[in-house]
Design a protein around this motif. Structure first.
Motif, PDB file in Angstrom:
ATOM      1  N   GLY A 104       0.706  -1.106   0.098  1.00  0.00           N
ATOM      2  CA  GLY A 104      -0.054   0.066  -0.270  1.00  0.00           C
ATOM      3  C   GLY A 104       1.044   1.727  -0.403  1.00  0.00           C
ATOM      4  N   GLY A 105       2.167   0.802  -0.465  1.00  0.00           N
ATOM      5  CA  GLY A 105       2.927   2.296  -0.646  1.00  0.00           C
ATOM      6  C   GLY A 105       3.562   2.597   0.872  1.00  0.00           C
ATOM      7  N   LEU A 106       4.238   1.592   1.024  1.00  0.00           N
ATOM      8  CA  LEU A 106       5.592   1.570   1.986  1.00  0.00           C
ATOM      9  C   LEU A 106       7.181   1.363   1.656  1.00  0.00           C
ATOM     10  N   PHE A 107       8.158   2.044   1.822  1.00  0.00           N
ATOM     11  CA  PHE A 107       9.519   1.669   0.988  1.00  0.00           C
ATOM     12  C   PHE A 107       9.820   1.863   2.930  1.00  0.00           C
ATOM     13  N   LEU A 108      10.291  -0.126   3.139  1.00  0.00           N
ATOM     14  CA  LEU A 108      11.113  -0.347   3.924  1.00  0.00           C
ATOM     15  C   LEU A 108      12.246   0.068   4.338  1.00  0.00           C
ATOM     16  N   PRO A 109      12.723   0.347   4.920  1.00  0.00           N
ATOM     17  CA  PRO A 109      14.214   0.870   5.288  1.00  0.00           C
ATOM     18  C   PRO A 109      14.699  -0.790   5.192  1.00  0.00           C
ATOM     19  N   PRO A 110      16.837  -0.044   4.673  1.00  0.00           N
ATOM     20  CA  PRO A 110      17.391  -0.797   4.379  1.00  0.00           C
ATOM     21  C   PRO A 110      17.253  -2.273   6.291  1.00  0.00           C
TER      22      PRO A 110
ATOM     23  N   GLY B 277     -10.227  -9.489   9.314  1.00  0.00           N
ATOM     24  CA  GLY B 277      -9.722  -8.240   8.411  1.00  0.00           C
ATOM     25  C   GLY B 277      -9.368  -8.526   7.255  1.00  0.00           C
ATOM     26  N   GLY B 278      -9.319  -7.436   6.559  1.00  0.00           N
ATOM     27  CA  GLY B 278      -8.590  -7.390   4.828  1.00  0.00           C
ATOM     28  C   GLY B 278      -7.654  -6.729   4.736  1.00  0.00           C
ATOM     29  N   GLU B 279      -6.358  -6.454   6.120  1.00  0.00           N
ATOM     30  CA  GLU B 279      -5.346  -5.622   5.805  1.00  0.00           C
ATOM     31  C   GLU B 279      -4.627  -6.217   6.394  1.00  0.00           C
ATOM     32  N   GLU B 280      -4.660  -8.023   6.562  1.00  0.00           N
ATOM     33  CA  GLU B 280      -3.223  -8.588   6.988  1.00  0.00           C
ATOM     34  C   GLU B 280      -2.214  -8.059   7.006  1.00  0.00           C
ATOM     35  N   LEU B 281      -2.020  -7.673   5.365  1.00  0.00           N
ATOM     36  CA  LEU B 281      -0.534  -8.012   4.728  1.00  0.00           C
ATOM     37  C   LEU B 281      -0.192  -6.287   5.027  1.00  0.00           C
ATOM     38  N   LYS B 282      -1.016  -5.511   5.074  1.00  0.00           N
ATOM     39  CA  LYS B 282      -0.348  -4.816   5.098  1.00  0.00           C
ATOM     40  C   LYS B 282       0.145  -4.242   6.776  1.00  0.00           C
ATOM     41  N   ILE B 283      -0.428  -4.779   7.641  1.00  0.00           N
ATOM     42  CA  ILE B 283      -0.688  -5.132   8.901  1.00  0.00           C
ATOM     43  C   ILE B 283       1.257  -5.595   8.929  1.00  0.00           C
ATOM     44  N   LEU B 284       1.362  -6.431   8.422  1.00  0.00           N
ATOM     45  CA  LEU B 284       2.950  -7.311   8.660  1.00  0.00           C
ATOM     46  C   LEU B 284       3.641  -6.668   7.857  1.00  0.00           C
ATOM     47  N   TYR B 285       3.624  -5.968   6.208  1.00  0.00           N
ATOM     48  CA  TYR B 285       4.759  -5.132   6.828  1.00  0.00           C
ATOM     49  C   TYR B 285       4.885  -3.551   7.269  1.00  0.00           C
ATOM     50  N   PHE B 286       4.135  -2.887   7.418  1.00  0.00           N
ATOM     51  CA  PHE B 286       4.206  -1.758   8.246  1.00  0.00           C
ATOM     52  C   PHE B 286       4.626  -2.361   9.790  1.00  0.00           C
ATOM     53  N   LEU B 287       4.671  -3.028  10.243  1.00  0.00           N
ATOM     54  CA  LEU B 287       5.238  -4.322  11.730  1.00  0.00           C
ATOM     55  C   LEU B 287       6.615  -3.812  11.150  1.00  0.00           C
ATOM     56  N   GLU B 288       7.145  -4.519   9.755  1.00  0.00           N
ATOM     57  CA  GLU B 288       8.352  -5.286  10.078  1.00  0.00           C
ATOM     58  C   GLU B 288       9.084  -3.554   9.448  1.00  0.00           C
TER      59      GLU B 288
END
Length: 391
Positions: free
Chosen positions: A31-37, A101-112
């Motif tokens: 959903g538009g997250l850039f993960l830091p290294p 819920g319908g945003e499971e992956l968004k949460i996983l990416y967000f927590l990472e």
């Protein structure tokens, strides 16, 4: 200049191309997250953590991304741009990100993302396995929503696009077919969700891309300072088996390195992610003697902190606050409860940070509050109302 440009081919830039494609896929799927290294950390294999100056415990999230962010903001862990601002705080998310819920992956990416941001400033975000993580790796999708299936299908589309992009260049390693070995039809399942089920199996089966990348980093039992964290609860047999052994077995199973984990650990009603002996509605129905015996076998442990059973009236403690229950059903897929988190501060002790408007002065309550304080919802003897949902 022309000579150097001529040398820039896929053959001598496979690593850069692969990294670019992975970043593109992550951005599209999250959903538009850039993960830091990523920052090297040994916490993925760590079971016992020292007592931090400030510790925040967050309950079940169940696919509700908005409530997830509200909980982190409530604890002062993220700013208005959803970036980590919690300094050296340690956070424990007790599991059950998946289902309902319908945003499971968004949460996983967000927590990472928060894990990586926190590590840069000596903070720590620890994620755990709940029974719903175990169920999904086990292909038990009874509590998956249509929105959840669609989110995984969208991820799979970007994942496959990324693989095709990598295949255009020699020297870039490409994983095997995402759907290899997965049937096209499922008995007893409606045809209109076949594609969603196939995608979820592909992503979350042992050694699946999402399972290995996110769930394999979770712990199943941890000790932070004088608090023991587990999704459901612990019995003496689990302590005797060894927390390191529990965590290692679950990780190895999720990574496809071993067969199914035993029922006693993660599947039976008395397993660490399903137990409810200390989560009953009334304190008199909780097995406080067993709880005290369990804590006595864990060096330095004063309390067990758990999720799994919804506390409709908010975070509360029983058995002399040796059992703290933090699942407030905040997801819209559960009871749409008001976000609350538990804070353990070295100077201020245990407090409940809540968004409940009934609290007049500030957003906090004490687990040691007396009736005259007007904080009755956290008092064990009042028998806080609870909701016990299936799975």
């Amino acid at each position: 200049m022309e000579s150097s440009q001529a040398n820039l081919t896929c053959q001598n830039l496979p690593r850069i191309l692969s990294s670019f494609v992975d970043t593109f896929v992550d951005f599209s799927a999250s959903g538009g997250l850039f993960l830091p290294p990523p920052t090297h950390s040994s916490s993925n294999n760590q079971t016992v953590f020292p007592s931090p100056t400030r510790l925040i415990a967050i309950g079940d999230l169940h696919g509700d991304f908005q409530k997830t962010k509200e909980a982190f903001k409530l604890a002062g862990l993220i700013n208005e741009s959803d970036k980590w601002c919690g300094g050296s705080t340690t956070v424990v998310q007790i599991g059950d990100v998946l289902d309902r819920g319908g945003e499971e992956l968004k949460i996983l990416y967000f927590l990472e993302k928060l894990k990586r941001e926190a590590l840069k400033v000596n903070g720590n975000v620890i994620t755990m396995n709940g029974n719903h993580e175990i169920m999904n790796v086990d292909f038990d999708f009874r509590y998956v929503t249509k929105e959840g299936l669609q989110e995984f299908q969208d991820w799979a589309m970007w994942y496959c696009v990324g693989n095709h992009m990598k295949m255009l260049c020699d020297g870039v390693s490409v994983v095997q077919d995402l759907f290899d070995g997965i049937p096209f039809e499922f008995r007893g399942v409606k045809p209109d969700v076949f594609d969603g089920i196939r995608t979820r199996i592909a992503a979350l089966r042992p050694k699946g891309p999402i399972a290995e990348r996110f769930l394999a980093k979770n712990q199943t039992v941890i000790v932070v300072g004088d608090s023991v964290f587990v999704h459901g609860g612990l019995l003496v047999k689990h302590v005797e088996y060894g927390f390191e052994n529990v965590n290692e077995e679950v990780k190895d199973w999720i990574c496809g390195l071993k067969g199914r984990v035993s029922r006693d650990l993660v599947r039976g009603r008395d397993s660490v992610v399903w137990l409810r002996k200390f989560s009953k509605e009334l304190e008199k129905d909780c097995d406080c003697s067993t709880l005290e015996h369990v804590l006595a076998t864990i060096p330095g442990a004063k309390r067990m902190i758990m999720g799994h059973t919804i506390q409709e009236s908010g975070i509360n403690g029983v058995c002399g606050n040796k059992a703290i229950r933090i699942d407030v059903g905040m997801s819209k897929g559960c009871t749409n409860g008001l976000p609350e988190v538990l804070e353990i501060d070295r100077d201020k002790g245990l407090r409940i940070l809540t968004s409940n408007p009934l609290y007049q002065n500030g957003k906090e309550g004490s687990l040691d509050a007396k009736p005259k304080d007007g904080l009755g919802l956290v008092l064990p003897e009042l028998g806080p109302k609870q909701v016990e949902v299936e799975a």
